[in-house]
Design an enzyme around this catalytic site. Structure first.
Site, PDB file in Angstrom:
ATOM      1  N   CYS A   1       4.247  -2.635   0.944  1.00  0.00           N
ATOM      2  CA  CYS A   1       4.151  -1.320   0.308  1.00  0.00           C
ATOM      3  C   CYS A   1       3.960  -1.424  -1.199  1.00  0.00           C
ATOM      4  O   CYS A   1       3.232  -0.616  -1.795  1.00  0.00           O
ATOM      5  CB  CYS A   1       5.384  -0.486   0.634  1.00  0.00           C
ATOM      6  SG  CYS A   1       6.940  -1.208   0.051  1.00  0.00           S
TER       7      CYS A   1
ATOM      8  N   ASP B   1       1.612   8.327  -0.712  1.00  0.00           N
ATOM      9  CA  ASP B   1       2.054   7.067  -0.133  1.00  0.00           C
ATOM     10  C   ASP B   1       0.873   6.366   0.528  1.00  0.00           C
ATOM     11  O   ASP B   1       0.520   6.675   1.675  1.00  0.00           O
ATOM     12  CB  ASP B   1       3.171   7.307   0.881  1.00  0.00           C
ATOM     13  CG  ASP B   1       3.836   6.013   1.340  1.00  0.00           C
ATOM     14  OD1 ASP B   1       3.370   4.936   0.918  1.00  0.00           O
ATOM     15  OD2 ASP B   1       4.809   6.082   2.103  1.00  0.00           O
TER      16      ASP B   1
ATOM     17  N   HIS C   1      11.317   0.765   0.006  1.00  0.00           N
ATOM     18  CA  HIS C   1       9.920   1.225   0.042  1.00  0.00           C
ATOM     19  C   HIS C   1       9.479   1.576  -1.376  1.00  0.00           C
ATOM     20  O   HIS C   1      10.305   1.817  -2.266  1.00  0.00           O
ATOM     21  CB  HIS C   1       9.813   2.444   0.955  1.00  0.00           C
ATOM     22  CG  HIS C   1       8.409   2.825   1.301  1.00  0.00           C
ATOM     23  ND1 HIS C   1       7.514   1.958   1.882  1.00  0.00           N
ATOM     24  CD2 HIS C   1       7.738   4.005   1.141  1.00  0.00           C
ATOM     25  CE1 HIS C   1       6.367   2.577   2.078  1.00  0.00           C
ATOM     26  NE2 HIS C   1       6.471   3.817   1.628  1.00  0.00           N
TER      27      HIS C   1
END
Length: 675
Positions: free
Chosen positions: A415, A474, A458
């Site tokens: 991520c 995202d 994250h």
């Protein structure tokens, strides 16, 4: 029956020290652990008779000198707290090797009990609390054995059990009734105590956290539970990029310090639907907290312990050296446009002057084709969605031009890779962007509570779009939607990299039904312990007092305190008043004791090692014949009453008592009238 002696008493104490040092495996140096183990082995040898004597004082002094020099060398790396704990463990192990007298033993007992209390600085979970409780029991059992070396083991255990049961209600009263005072000083800690996210984000950092099953925090919702897609838990905002790592902006930090000094706290005016919930954060030695956007402290219960900055970040006013419980409200439908746009624009558009040239050219061309900022953002997300990108926990190293290498060569990452690349691509074309580090998702336990672990860490981005302010994007969700909807394990199921280095982790084996049931049961137990025991803070105590007393006036609080101490005093009286009453003495014992008192007045004393008949012979040699014969007959009657069974013949027992009283009178007469 099993009897304890002094060597076994010392062995029990050494066992407590070994268990304690093993439980403090992380803060205690490995060579000091070896020293404790050597002392334990030596105590076993002394108990079994393999070794006859303890090491000499000269040998121990030399060992202490060498150990002290080595510890002094490492202490500057450990910090004050860890250095002092290691010093105390080392001193206990050396003292255990040479217990010359009772003072040495008492000093060691006091030091072990102090070390047990120090253990709660590092670990407060229910498992470690049970371990520390076991060490306390072993220490107390050692004390009992030391003072009563001939009492059977079963009786010692019974006595310790009774004392423990007596202490439990007193401990409960003190736990609930004593005021929860804040610490008078801040305990020094070392950097090794920090866990979880850090204030510097490189692509590999969160990948490392993905292999940790440590608990980050738990959440208990009051009413409605948000869907998985909304569970973005903000922790840190990274606004400075040097081409490799994202860090907190120095300008932002300076602004936070100035606002904190002026008590200028960010308080956005929010309305609309919201989630109200309670967060129980694990100790991290950091100040940042976790919440969903837009979060504000629940004013009714935060008690000023939470401070909010202008980047929507919640912070504790003190580092989290232990579990911290707080309440917040989150307004998910509100736009993040309450901050100073000019300041945010200034610090969130800068990029390094060199590096990642291919990304710069590609981003500028894509922006021209998109026509608008919003269309450009959608084009970036679509590029990640339709490109040949892969989500992985094992990305290859990208030492040079990291973003170029990721976007155009490797196209596989975690991520942080995607968030960093998208934020950089936005800044290249002048769109303010920043990286937010936190957690996403979590494991919901029915409707009771949500557990968020370190592997849920994250990173995503926020970009300033038009008048809407900061908006969350995202890119990981575009590449691996399962990461958001189903969690990390589902996202990397194909490559099998979830908790790859933790073969026997219960979280990794959750697909096995009975193992998962055990794991969830342990989680429930830990949740209860953390929320209702460790989480019983000042606010929880005030709520309890309000339930019991209503209005918390000074008089009522004083009455509650006095009532608590009165209840403790009553319990102590119930426990110990029966022991203060004189015990019922058998008539034969009373007559014989009276005879000994009479003889003591004539300077005839019985030694502690003398039996009744041997003492009677001594009396005959010091007294006249009548007195000696009377005491000899009395002694024989006393022995008969104590050691000869009467088989329930009460008449015979009464006759023996009458005869003893007659002989006692004859003894008095003979001593008073020796002629």
């Amino acid at each position: 029956m099993i009897y304890l002696n002094r060597n076994l008493s010392h062995l029990l104490l050494s066992l407590a020290l070994v268990i304690l040092s093993v439980s403090l495996f992380e803060p205690v140096l490995s060579w000091i652990q070896v020293l404790v183990f050597c002392a334990f082995v030596m105590r076993i040898s002394l108990y079994l008779g393999i070794q006859k004597h303890s090491p000499s004082i000269r040998t121990l002094n030399l060992l202490a000198l060498l150990s002290g020099l080595v510890l002094a060398y490492f202490s500057w790396q450990l910090g004050v707290l860890l250095g002092m704990v290691n010093l105390l463990v080392m001193a206990c192990s050396l003292k255990l090797m040479q217990l010359r007298n009772q003072r040495d033993y008492y000093q060691l007992v006091a030091s072990v009990l102090f070390l047990i209390s120090c253990g709660f600085i590092f670990e407060q979970s229910i498992i470690y609390s049970l371990i520390f409780g076991l060490c306390t029991v072993l220490t107390l059992l050692s004390l009992l054995a030391h003072f009563s070396p001939t009492i059977p083991f079963t009786r010692l255990n019974k006595r310790l059990l009774i004392m423990t049961l007596q202490a439990i209600p007193i401990g409960i009263l003190l736990f609930f009734g004593m005021p929860k005072l804040a610490p008078f000083w801040q305990m020094p800690t070392s950097q090794s105590a920090e866990t979880g996210l850090s204030d510097t984000l490189t692509p590999g950092d969160i990948a490392n956290l993905s292999q940790s099953t440590e608990l980050a925090f738990r959440v208990t919702f009051d009413d409605q539970i948000p869907p998985v897609q909304e569970r973005y838990w903000r922790a840190l905002v990274m606004e400075n990029f040097d081409g490799k790592s994202w860090t907190i902006s120095r300008q932002r930090n300076q602004l936070k310090r100035n606002n904190f000094v002026r008590n200028d706290e960010f308080r956005p005016r929010l309305s609309g639907p919201f989630y109200r919930y309670e967060v129980l954060a694990s100790a991290s030695n950091q100040r940042w907290l976790f919440a969903m956007d837009i979060a504000v402290p629940d004013d009714q219960r935060s008690d000023g312990a939470i401070w909010q900055s202008y980047d929507y970040q919640l912070m504790s006013k003190k580092p989290l050296i232990s579990n911290f419980k707080y309440r917040v409200k989150s307004f998910p439908q509100e736009d993040l446009n309450f901050t100073d746009y000019a300041f945010d624009r200034q610090i969130n558009r800068s990029i390094p002057t060199n590096g990642n040239l291919r990304t710069r050219d590609w981003a500028r061309n894509l922006r021209k084709m998109a026509g608008s900022d919003r269309a450009y953002i959608e084009a970036l997300l679509d590029h990640f969605r339709t490109g040949n990108y892969r989500y992985t926990l094992k990305p290859e190293l990208m030492p040079v031009d990291q973003i170029d290498t990721f976007l155009f060569d490797k196209q596989a990452g975690f991520c942080a890779h995607y968030a960093s690349a998208m934020a950089f691509a936005l800044r290249v074309v002048g769109i303010p962007a920043r990286v937010v580090a936190g957690y996403q998702g979590g494991e919901m336990r029915e409707n009771d509570y949500l557990s968020v672990y370190q592997y849920d860490a994250h990173a995503w981005i926020e970009a300033w779009v038009d008048e809407s302010g900061w908006q969350r994007f995202d890119p990981t969700a575009a590449v691996a939607p399962d990461r958001i909807s189903l969690g990390l394990q589902a996202a990397v199921e194909d490559e099998g990299s979830f908790l790859d280095n933790r073969t026997f982790s219960l979280a990794k084996l959750k697909s096995v039904a009975w193992i998962n049931a055990v794991r969830l049961g342990l989680a429930d137990l830990d949740y209860f312990w953390s929320r209702w025991v460790l989480g019983f803070n000042t606010e929880a105590q005030k709520d309890l007092f309000k339930t019991l007393l209503g209005n918390l006036s000074t008089g009522r609080l004083a009455a509650l305190s006095l009532g608590t101490f009165a209840a403790i005093g009553l319990l102590l009286a119930i426990f110990y008043l029966p022991n203060w009453h004189p015990r019922k003495v058998h008539p034969a014992d009373k007559i014989y004791n009276d005879a000994q008192k009479i003889l003591s007045s004539y300077k005839i004393h019985r030694a502690h090692w003398q039996g009744p008949l041997e003492f009677a012979q001594k009396v005959q040699s010091f007294c006249n014949d009548k007195a000696g014969q009377a005491f000899t007959r009395l002694s024989k009657l006393y022995i008969a009453s104590q050691y000869k069974k009467s088989d329930g013949n009460h008449e015979l027992a009464k006759k023996q008592i009458r005869m003893m009283r007659s002989e006692l009178r004859k003894l008095k007469t003979a001593l008073n009238n020796p002629g």
